[in-house]
Motif scaffolding. Structure first.
Motif, short mmCIF file in Angstrom:
data_model
loop_
_atom_site.label_atom_id
_atom_site.label_comp_id
_atom_site.label_asym_id
_atom_site.label_seq_id
_atom_site.Cartn_x
_atom_site.Cartn_y
_atom_site.Cartn_z
N ARG A 82 1.27 4.42 -8.32
CA ARG A 82 1.30 4.53 -6.87
C ARG A 82 2.61 4.02 -6.28
N ALA A 83 3.53 3.60 -7.13
CA ALA A 83 4.75 2.94 -6.67
C ALA A 83 5.92 3.90 -6.55
N ASN A 84 5.64 5.16 -6.27
CA ASN A 84 6.70 6.14 -6.08
C ASN A 84 6.88 6.41 -4.59
N GLY A 85 8.10 6.59 -4.16
CA GLY A 85 8.34 6.85 -2.75
C GLY A 85 8.23 5.58 -1.92
N VAL A 86 7.92 5.77 -0.65
CA VAL A 86 7.88 4.66 0.30
C VAL A 86 6.51 4.00 0.30
N MET A 87 6.51 2.66 0.22
CA MET A 87 5.29 1.86 0.30
C MET A 87 5.36 0.99 1.55
N GLN A 88 4.24 0.38 1.91
CA GLN A 88 4.19 -0.47 3.09
C GLN A 88 3.69 -1.86 2.71
N ALA A 89 4.27 -2.88 3.37
CA ALA A 89 3.82 -4.27 3.24
C ALA A 89 4.13 -4.97 4.54
N THR B 195 1.14 -6.38 -4.77
CA THR B 195 1.33 -7.58 -3.97
C THR B 195 2.80 -7.97 -4.00
N LEU B 196 3.31 -8.41 -2.86
CA LEU B 196 4.68 -8.88 -2.77
C LEU B 196 4.73 -10.37 -3.09
N HIS B 197 5.57 -10.76 -4.00
CA HIS B 197 5.68 -12.16 -4.42
C HIS B 197 6.96 -12.78 -3.86
N THR B 198 7.97 -13.03 -4.69
CA THR B 198 9.20 -13.68 -4.23
C THR B 198 10.04 -12.72 -3.38
N ALA C 208 0.84 -1.19 0.00
CA ALA C 208 0.00 0.00 0.00
C ALA C 208 0.87 1.24 0.00
N THR C 209 0.31 2.32 -0.55
CA THR C 209 0.93 3.64 -0.51
C THR C 209 -0.06 4.60 0.12
N ASP C 210 0.29 5.13 1.27
CA ASP C 210 -0.62 6.02 2.00
C ASP C 210 -1.99 5.38 2.19
N GLY C 211 -1.99 4.08 2.48
CA GLY C 211 -3.23 3.38 2.72
C GLY C 211 -3.97 2.91 1.49
#
Length: 244
Positions: A228-235, A211-214, A203-206
């Protein structure tokens, strides 16, 4: 040893039969190893595999998990063609060290070493997940699933699709994605800072981003919405940043 099944396609019509179905051009000399895929008419992934051309047959090197579905779909298209599809007892070996006799370079990327087909396992102890993450190589059943499109899964970069070969199943969708759109989603490498698990939502800012794979070490392969994949994301408990 990877869980692979080796099918043999024989019969006088085998070349024309397979050429009209798969994403890559298989009209190559005997001894050539070709990476390709079979798609649905809607352009969705069914199976990726290698085709090894031999003088009297073609070998199909496919993940065992999707081999029955591939054989069934190929048989469905066979109709009255002089084509026979049988499962062999051959073993696929692979490695990145000294290549055994008869080995052929993996056509997807030079870092992926060699593959060889026979009755003895010559595979070495290569860390394939680490290599796949480092070079952004998708795997059947992990990044490559029935809901994916091959261009979002880097098939062009992996020499898995030919845009000049003519018609094949799903070709119109692949051509449209290539020539008329800009990819908005796809696979990317990510740096992982913290604890995350395979399958975690990114997610980015919620907002859902992918999805994280390998995962290998502190890097991974993720399927992302690029906008949405710019900057810091959360998983999970981790922070992610796109690195490729």
């Amino acid at each position: 040893m990877a869980e692979r099944t080796i099918l043999a396609i024989t019969g006088q019509d085998r070349d024309d039969f397979l050429q009209g179905l798969v994403t890559n051009d298989i009209a190559k000399p005997a001894g050539t190893l070709i990476y390709t895929a079979l798609l649905t008419p809607q352009g969705k992934f069914i199976a990726d595999f290698f085709v090894l051309r031999q003088p009297e047959q073609m070998l199909i090197d496919v993940a065992t998990s999707v081999a029955p579905a591939l054989a069934q779909r190929l048989s469905m298209y066979r109709l009255r063609a002089d084509v026979q599809i049988t499962e062999t007892d051959l073993i696929m070996s692979r490695g990145t060290g000294t290549a055994p006799e008869g080995a052929i370079a993996d056509p997807r990327h030079p870092a992926l070493g060699w593959r060889v087909y026979g009755h003895t396992d010559h595979s070495d102890d290569t860390d394939w997940d680490a290599l796949r993450v480092a070079h952004l190589i998708p795997e059947t059943g992990i990044e490559l699933t029935p809901d994916t499109y091959i261009l979002e899964s880097r098939f062009e970069a992996l020499n898995g699709v030919d845009f000049k070969k003519g018609c094949y199943v799903g070709q119109e969708i692949v051509a449209r994605m290539k020539h008329k759109t800009t990819l908005k989603k796809g696979l990317a490498r990510v740096k992982i800072d913290g604890q995350a698990q395979i399958g975690d939502t990114i997610a980015t800012d919620g907002k859902p981003t992918g999805t994280l794979h390998t995962i290998s070490g502190d890097e991974g392969i993720a399927f992302l919405r690029f906008d949405r994949a710019n900057g810091v994301m959360q998983a999970g408990q981790a922070s992610l940043t796109r690195i490729d």
